[in-house]
Design a protein around this motif. Structure first.
Motif, PDB file in Angstrom:
ATOM      1  N   MET A   1       0.852  -1.198   0.000  1.00  0.00           N
ATOM      2  CA  MET A   1       0.000   0.000   0.000  1.00  0.00           C
ATOM      3  C   MET A   1       0.882   1.241   0.000  1.00  0.00           C
ATOM      4  SD  MET A   1      -2.898  -1.164   2.764  1.00  0.00           S
ATOM      5  CE  MET A   1      -3.571   0.488   2.836  1.00  0.00           C
ATOM      6  N   SER A   2       0.620   2.118  -0.974  1.00  0.00           N
ATOM      7  CA  SER A   2       1.422   3.322  -1.052  1.00  0.00           C
ATOM      8  C   SER A   2       0.778   4.317  -1.998  1.00  0.00           C
ATOM      9  CB  SER A   2       2.841   2.985  -1.532  1.00  0.00           C
ATOM     10  OG  SER A   2       2.791   2.426  -2.832  1.00  0.00           O
ATOM     11  N   TYR A   3       1.336   5.539  -1.989  1.00  0.00           N
ATOM     12  CA  TYR A   3       0.940   6.577  -2.937  1.00  0.00           C
ATOM     13  C   TYR A   3       2.018   6.661  -3.998  1.00  0.00           C
ATOM     14  CZ  TYR A   3      -0.045  11.269  -4.771  1.00  0.00           C
ATOM     15  OH  TYR A   3      -0.309  12.339  -5.593  1.00  0.00           O
ATOM     16  N   VAL A   4       1.616   6.605  -5.253  1.00  0.00           N
ATOM     17  CA  VAL A   4       2.582   6.650  -6.340  1.00  0.00           C
ATOM     18  C   VAL A   4       2.194   7.762  -7.320  1.00  0.00           C
ATOM     19  CG1 VAL A   4       3.200   4.218  -6.157  1.00  0.00           C
ATOM     20  CG2 VAL A   4       1.331   4.876  -7.665  1.00  0.00           C
ATOM     21  N   LEU A   5       3.213   8.322  -7.961  1.00  0.00           N
ATOM     22  CA  LEU A   5       3.017   9.358  -8.972  1.00  0.00           C
ATOM     23  C   LEU A   5       3.400   8.759 -10.322  1.00  0.00           C
ATOM     24  CD1 LEU A   5       2.164  12.349  -9.180  1.00  0.00           C
ATOM     25  CD2 LEU A   5       4.601  12.944  -9.049  1.00  0.00           C
ATOM     26  N   GLU A   6       2.432   8.699 -11.215  1.00  0.00           N
ATOM     27  CA  GLU A   6       2.635   8.044 -12.504  1.00  0.00           C
ATOM     28  C   GLU A   6       2.622   9.056 -13.642  1.00  0.00           C
ATOM     29  OE1 GLU A   6       0.305   3.824 -11.614  1.00  0.00           O
ATOM     30  OE2 GLU A   6      -0.717   5.432 -12.722  1.00  0.00           O
ATOM     31  N   HIS A   7       3.507   8.855 -14.610  1.00  0.00           N
ATOM     32  CA  HIS A   7       3.506   9.672 -15.826  1.00  0.00           C
ATOM     33  C   HIS A   7       2.543   9.060 -16.823  1.00  0.00           C
ATOM     34  CE1 HIS A   7       5.713  11.403 -19.532  1.00  0.00           C
ATOM     35  NE2 HIS A   7       4.867  12.293 -19.047  1.00  0.00           N
ATOM     36  N   LEU A   8       1.573   9.844 -17.291  1.00  0.00           N
ATOM     37  CA  LEU A   8       0.551   9.354 -18.203  1.00  0.00           C
ATOM     38  C   LEU A   8       0.868   9.680 -19.653  1.00  0.00           C
ATOM     39  CD1 LEU A   8      -2.593  10.482 -16.164  1.00  0.00           C
ATOM     40  CD2 LEU A   8      -1.506   8.226 -16.167  1.00  0.00           C
ATOM     41  N   GLY A   9       2.004  10.364 -19.880  1.00  0.00           N
ATOM     42  CA  GLY A   9       2.350  10.823 -21.216  1.00  0.00           C
ATOM     43  C   GLY A   9       2.011  12.288 -21.394  1.00  0.00           C
ATOM     44  N   ASN A  10       2.681  12.969 -22.321  1.00  0.00           N
ATOM     45  CA  ASN A  10       2.432  14.386 -22.629  1.00  0.00           C
ATOM     46  C   ASN A  10       2.531  15.281 -21.400  1.00  0.00           C
ATOM     47  OD1 ASN A  10       1.874  13.797 -25.408  1.00  0.00           O
ATOM     48  ND2 ASN A  10      -0.161  13.096 -24.802  1.00  0.00           N
ATOM     49  N   ASN A  11       3.450  14.922 -20.501  1.00  0.00           N
ATOM     50  CA  ASN A  11       3.706  15.684 -19.273  1.00  0.00           C
ATOM     51  C   ASN A  11       2.502  15.719 -18.335  1.00  0.00           C
ATOM     52  OD1 ASN A  11       5.675  16.896 -17.731  1.00  0.00           O
ATOM     53  ND2 ASN A  11       5.219  18.963 -18.427  1.00  0.00           N
ATOM     54  N   LEU A  12       1.624  14.738 -18.455  1.00  0.00           N
ATOM     55  CA  LEU A  12       0.499  14.570 -17.536  1.00  0.00           C
ATOM     56  C   LEU A  12       0.895  13.570 -16.461  1.00  0.00           C
ATOM     57  CD1 LEU A  12      -2.533  14.261 -19.963  1.00  0.00           C
ATOM     58  CD2 LEU A  12      -2.134  16.130 -18.350  1.00  0.00           C
ATOM     59  N   TRP A  13       0.453  13.844 -15.224  1.00  0.00           N
ATOM     60  CA  TRP A  13       0.807  12.995 -14.095  1.00  0.00           C
ATOM     61  C   TRP A  13      -0.429  12.663 -13.281  1.00  0.00           C
ATOM     62  CZ3 TRP A  13       5.942  11.508 -13.543  1.00  0.00           C
ATOM     63  CH2 TRP A  13       6.844  12.168 -14.392  1.00  0.00           C
ATOM     64  N   ARG A  14      -0.387  11.486 -12.689  1.00  0.00           N
ATOM     65  CA  ARG A  14      -1.479  11.070 -11.806  1.00  0.00           C
ATOM     66  C   ARG A  14      -0.902  10.508 -10.522  1.00  0.00           C
ATOM     67  NH1 ARG A  14      -5.383   5.760 -11.728  1.00  0.00           N
ATOM     68  NH2 ARG A  14      -3.527   4.722 -12.522  1.00  0.00           N
ATOM     69  N   GLY A  15      -1.372  11.044  -9.397  1.00  0.00           N
ATOM     70  CA  GLY A  15      -1.112  10.416  -8.118  1.00  0.00           C
ATOM     71  C   GLY A  15      -2.228   9.430  -7.834  1.00  0.00           C
ATOM     72  N   ARG A  16      -1.875   8.274  -7.282  1.00  0.00           N
ATOM     73  CA  ARG A  16      -2.919   7.295  -6.954  1.00  0.00           C
ATOM     74  C   ARG A  16      -2.463   6.443  -5.773  1.00  0.00           C
ATOM     75  NH1 ARG A  16      -2.169   1.942  -8.380  1.00  0.00           N
ATOM     76  NH2 ARG A  16      -0.413   1.506  -9.762  1.00  0.00           N
ATOM     77  N   PHE A  17      -3.451   5.809  -5.144  1.00  0.00           N
ATOM     78  CA  PHE A  17      -3.196   4.897  -4.037  1.00  0.00           C
ATOM     79  C   PHE A  17      -3.300   3.461  -4.535  1.00  0.00           C
ATOM     80  CE2 PHE A  17      -4.742   8.696  -1.738  1.00  0.00           C
ATOM     81  CZ  PHE A  17      -3.638   8.902  -0.927  1.00  0.00           C
ATOM     82  N   THR A  18      -2.301   2.666  -4.200  1.00  0.00           N
ATOM     83  CA  THR A  18      -2.261   1.299  -4.719  1.00  0.00           C
ATOM     84  C   THR A  18      -3.322   0.390  -4.091  1.00  0.00           C
ATOM     85  OG1 THR A  18      -0.558   0.702  -3.101  1.00  0.00           O
ATOM     86  CG2 THR A  18       0.197   1.464  -5.260  1.00  0.00           C
ATOM     87  N   SER A  19      -3.890   0.797  -2.949  1.00  0.00           N
ATOM     88  CA  SER A  19      -4.903  -0.036  -2.293  1.00  0.00           C
ATOM     89  C   SER A  19      -6.275   0.060  -2.952  1.00  0.00           C
ATOM     90  CB  SER A  19      -5.030   0.350  -0.814  1.00  0.00           C
ATOM     91  OG  SER A  19      -5.452   1.694  -0.695  1.00  0.00           O
ATOM     92  N   PHE A  20      -6.466   1.038  -3.836  1.00  0.00           N
ATOM     93  CA  PHE A  20      -7.749   1.202  -4.523  1.00  0.00           C
ATOM     94  C   PHE A  20      -7.765   0.278  -5.745  1.00  0.00           C
ATOM     95  CE2 PHE A  20      -8.073   4.547  -1.647  1.00  0.00           C
ATOM     96  CZ  PHE A  20      -9.305   5.167  -1.723  1.00  0.00           C
ATOM     97  N   ASP A  21      -8.619  -0.730  -5.697  1.00  0.00           N
ATOM     98  CA  ASP A  21      -8.678  -1.763  -6.727  1.00  0.00           C
ATOM     99  C   ASP A  21      -9.130  -1.155  -8.055  1.00  0.00           C
ATOM    100  OD1 ASP A  21      -9.108  -3.964  -8.336  1.00  0.00           O
ATOM    101  OD2 ASP A  21     -10.100  -5.142  -6.771  1.00  0.00           O
ATOM    102  N   GLU A  22      -8.252  -1.159  -9.041  1.00  0.00           N
ATOM    103  CA  GLU A  22      -8.579  -0.536 -10.317  1.00  0.00           C
ATOM    104  C   GLU A  22      -9.529  -1.383 -11.164  1.00  0.00           C
ATOM    105  OE1 GLU A  22      -4.766   0.843 -12.046  1.00  0.00           O
ATOM    106  OE2 GLU A  22      -5.480   2.786 -11.321  1.00  0.00           O
ATOM    107  N   LYS A  23      -9.858  -2.583 -10.700  1.00  0.00           N
ATOM    108  CA  LYS A  23     -10.923  -3.337 -11.355  1.00  0.00           C
ATOM    109  C   LYS A  23     -12.289  -2.810 -10.938  1.00  0.00           C
ATOM    110  CE  LYS A  23      -8.235  -7.628 -11.586  1.00  0.00           C
ATOM    111  NZ  LYS A  23      -8.142  -9.038 -11.115  1.00  0.00           N
TER     112      LYS A  23
END
Length: 273
Positions: A1-23
């Motif tokens: 469980m953690s907070y991560v900052l992901e690069h989505l392309g085109n200098n866009l970024w998303r912070g998200r929590f790994t415990s939130f089930d993306e399904k």
């Protein structure tokens, strides 16, 4: 469980929590990069209420939602007033506030829903975003917890409202406390500190620190303790531990940017079958 900052392309970024089930749900905390707005809102300003060109804001919202695979035209967003009103949104609310601020849900600082493909969207620039997921009942929520909302207990009240509306059990709810101004930078006056002592009488020493006579409030910890008191499990509460003022090259910060700036957004949506 953690907070991560992901690069989505085109200098866009998303912070998200790994415990939130993306399904089950999609969520994210936007940065300030990758949009079309001009100074002082450069560049991914997602707030319609700060004086930016509304067409630029709508384009930014489309850019960010597309990067997450979410329909910008169905965004539901409120007129945030630093209160504690919580609204359950339904299919009829789809698109409210997405393009026009006047169409947003009035006088509201938290939203909940169990409707799939209905993105809940709130704007921030130092205040604390809190997102909620009950994977058992498939219900979500989002709250705007600035100092006034935190003192008013909006995070705990959102849990209570999800319990009342959807039959959620607090022990099943996962919460994420997103990027916000940290205790390092959030200096307050004696009057605000007194309100926190009143709201958190047993936790005031953990929430308020004095440094050479200067008072600092820890909004992250205040909301974490409030959620624990609301019945959430300790392991079901994630914290980004990310200060928007310290890291305002990545996030909009009202204080660090001198009071005139854009807004990042927190967004969460249930996925359909």
């Amino acid at each position: 469980m953690s907070y991560v900052l992901e690069h989505l392309g085109n200098n866009l970024w998303r912070g998200r929590f790994t415990s939130f089930d993306e399904k089950i749900c999609q969520h994210g905390f936007a940065g300030r990069l990758g949009g079309v707005s001009s100074e002082p809102y450069k560049s991914l300003n997602l707030g319609l209420h700060v004086g930016d060109n509304p067409e630029d804001v709508w384009q930014n919202r489309q850019i960010y939602c597309q990067s997450l695979g979410l329909p910008a035209a169905r965004l539901v967003t409120p007129e945030q007033i630093h209160g504690d009103r919580i609204v359950r949104v339904t299919e009829e609310d789809a698109g409210r506030g997405a393009k026009e601020y006047a169409d947003a849900i009035a006088g509201t600082d938290a939203l909940i829903t169990d409707v799939p493909n209905l993105p809940l969207f709130l704007c921030f620039a130092d205040c604390t975003p809190v997102v909620f997921l009950d994977p058992e009942k498939r219900a979500i929520g989002i709250a705007h917890a600035g100092w006034k909302g935190t003192v008013a207990g909006i995070a705990a009240k959102t849990v209570a409202r999800m319990t009342a509306e959807f039959g959620c059990k607090p022990a099943d709810i996962i919460a994420g406390i997103g990027p916000a101004i940290g205790p390092c930078c959030y200096e307050v006056g004696a009057e605000v500190a007194a309100k926190f002592r009143e709201a958190f009488p047993e936790d005031s020493e953990a929430v308020i620190k004095s440094d050479n006579g200067r008072l600092h409030v820890n909004l992250w910890e205040a909301n974490r303790r409030q959620l624990l008191q609301a019945g959430l499990k300790r392991d079901n509460i994630e914290m980004a531990d990310t200060c928007t003022a310290c890291e305002h090259q990545w996030y909009f910060s009202y204080r660090a940017d001198g009071g005139r700036t854009g807004r990042m957004a927190a967004i969460i949506a249930l996925k359909g079958d």
